[in-house]
Design an enzyme around this catalytic site. Structure first.
Site, short mmCIF file in Angstrom:
data_model
loop_
_atom_site.label_atom_id
_atom_site.label_comp_id
_atom_site.label_asym_id
_atom_site.label_seq_id
_atom_site.Cartn_x
_atom_site.Cartn_y
_atom_site.Cartn_z
N HIS A 1 33.60 36.05 42.45
CA HIS A 1 33.89 36.30 41.03
C HIS A 1 33.07 37.46 40.47
CE1 HIS A 1 34.10 34.54 36.66
NE2 HIS A 1 34.12 35.85 36.68
N HIS B 1 27.46 39.85 32.18
CA HIS B 1 28.29 39.42 33.32
C HIS B 1 29.31 40.50 33.63
CE1 HIS B 1 31.16 37.42 35.78
NE2 HIS B 1 32.08 37.39 34.83
N HIS C 1 31.82 42.50 37.18
CA HIS C 1 32.51 42.26 38.46
C HIS C 1 32.32 43.45 39.42
CE1 HIS C 1 35.73 39.60 36.16
NE2 HIS C 1 34.52 39.05 36.15
N GLU D 1 33.26 32.82 28.17
CA GLU D 1 32.00 32.41 28.81
C GLU D 1 30.91 32.13 27.78
OE1 GLU D 1 31.90 32.00 32.07
OE2 GLU D 1 33.21 33.47 33.05
P1 13P Z 1 36.47 36.96 28.77
O1 13P Z 1 37.54 38.02 28.51
O2 13P Z 1 36.82 35.65 28.12
O3 13P Z 1 35.10 37.47 28.36
O4 13P Z 1 36.44 36.67 30.33
C1 13P Z 1 36.17 37.69 31.24
C2 13P Z 1 35.51 37.21 32.49
O5 13P Z 1 35.01 38.01 33.25
C3 13P Z 1 35.46 35.75 32.75
O6 13P Z 1 34.57 35.47 33.78
ZN ZN Z 2 34.14 37.22 35.11
#
Ligand code: 13P
Ligand code: ZN
Length: 270
Positions: A210, A138, A140, A115
Site C-alpha cells: 500500500h 502518508h 505511495h 485516513e
Molecule cells: P484519501 O483520498 O481518503 O486521503 O485516501 C487516499 C489514500 O491513500 C488512502 O490510503
Molecule cells: Zn494510501
C-alpha cells in the site's frame, strides 16, 4: 485567519511537499494524505472560531488532542491540486474539548481524508508518549511499496538493515529504522492500531502492498525521510536490475555512524 502569517507558512510547506509527492510519482490519483497540528500557529481567538461543518464523532476519545487544530487534506483530493490550492483540497478541523468529535472550522467545508481517524489516533498516541510530532504524512512511493511485495522484506530488521546499508545517510536520517504493518484495509482502525504499535519503536512505517507513513515535527523533514529511504531502495533495485547483488555497507561501518552522528539517544530511549 486569512492574515495569519504563521499559518500561511505552515500551509506553504504542506503545498511544497504535496508538489514533491506528485513530482516523485508517489501520488497517483488521490493517493496519500497529510495532517499537520497547527494549533500553535493560531491565536486564542482563532482557535475558537465558529465551526463551518457538522460535528463528526470520533471512534475513540482523543485525550491528548482536546481543542487541537489540524490542517488535513480532503478525501479523494489529488496531491497535485493540494500543491496548487491547499484550501480547496484541505481544511482546518478542530477536536472538541472532550476529544470525542471533530468539526471543520476553516476555510471550506471539505470532507477530511478517509485516513483521518488513523492519523488522529497516531497524533494522540505520539503526544501521549511525549514524542514531538506535529505531522503524519502518508504516500505511495513506487520503489518502497514494491519491496513490500516480497516476504523477504516484510521483516522490520531485514528491510531496515538493507536500506541503511545502501548509503550512510539512511541510518542517520532514520535512526529508529522502519516498522512493517501486514496488509490491512485502508482507512480502518485495525490499520491505525497496527501502525501505532510500530510507532512505539519507529518514526516510519511501511504498509504492505500500500504505502509509507512518516511522522515528525516538520512536513518537509517527513518528506526527506521517505525520499532518503526511496533513494536506498532505488540503489538496491538498480543494482539487482544490473544483475549483481549490492554489497551494502558492513555492520561496523553502520555502527560507526552511531557515535559519529550522536545517534545513541535513539537507542537508549526505553
Ligand atoms: P484519501 O483520498 O481518503 O486521503 O485516501 C487516499 C489514500 O491513500 C488512502 O490510503
Ligand atoms: Zn494510501
Amino acid at each position: 485567519m486569512d492574515n495569519n502569517k504563521l499559518l500561511a507558512q505552515e500551509i506553504a510547506k504542506i503545498a511544497e511537499v504535496a508538489s514533491y509527492l506528485w513530482q516523485r510519482g508517489w501520488a497517483e490519483y488521490n493517493g496519500g494524505n497529510i495532517s499537520v497540528n497547527v494549533t500553535e500557529s493560531l491565536s486564542e481567538e482563532e482557535r475558537k472560531v465558529e465551526a463551518i461543518g457538522d460535528k463528526v464523532t470520533l471512534p475513540t476519545i482523543l485525550e491528548e488532542l482536546k481543542g487541537s487544530i489540524f490542517y488535513v487534506t480532503g478525501t479523494g483530493k489529488r496531491m497535485r491540486y493540494v500543491a496548487q490550492s491547499p484550501w480547496e483540497n484541505g481544511a482546518l478541523i478542530r477536536i472538541s474539548e472532550c476529544g470525542d468529535y471533530f468539526e471543520v472550522i476553516y476555510k471550506n467545508c471539505i470532507k477530511p481524508t478517509s485516513e483521518l481517524p488513523s492519523h488522529l489516533s497516531m497524533h494522540n498516541y505520539l503526544k501521549s508518549i511525549g514524542r514531538d510530532c506535529k505531522v503524519v504524512l502518508h504516500t505511495h512511493p513506487t520503489d518502497l511499496v514494491a519491496l513490500t511485495h516480497s516476504k523477504q522484506w516484510l521483516d522490520s530488521e531485514a528491510i531496515t538493515n538493507m536500506l541503511w546499508s545502501m548509503i550512510p545517510e539512511c541510518r542517520i536520517i532514520t535512526p529508529r529504522g522502519v516498522g512493517i504493518v501486514p496488509y490491512q484495509i485502508p482507512g480502518t482502525m485495525a490499520l491505525a492500531n497496527a501502525t501505532i504499535e510500530q510507532l512505539a519503536k519507529h518514526d516510519v512505517v511501511f504498509w504492505e502492498k500500500h504505502g509509507i507513513l512518516a511522522t515528525g515535527r516538520d512536513v518537509v523533514d517527513c518528506f526527506d525521510v521517505i525520499d532518503t529511504l526511496s533513494k536506498s531502495a532505488q540503489i538496491y533495485i538498480n543494482a539487482k536490475m544490473a544483475g549483481f547483488e549490492p554489497e551494502g555497507m558492513c555492520k561496523k561501518d553502520l555502527d560507526d555512524l552511531v557515535p559519529a552522528f550522536g545517534l545513541e539517544k535513539y537507542y537508549n530511549e526505553n
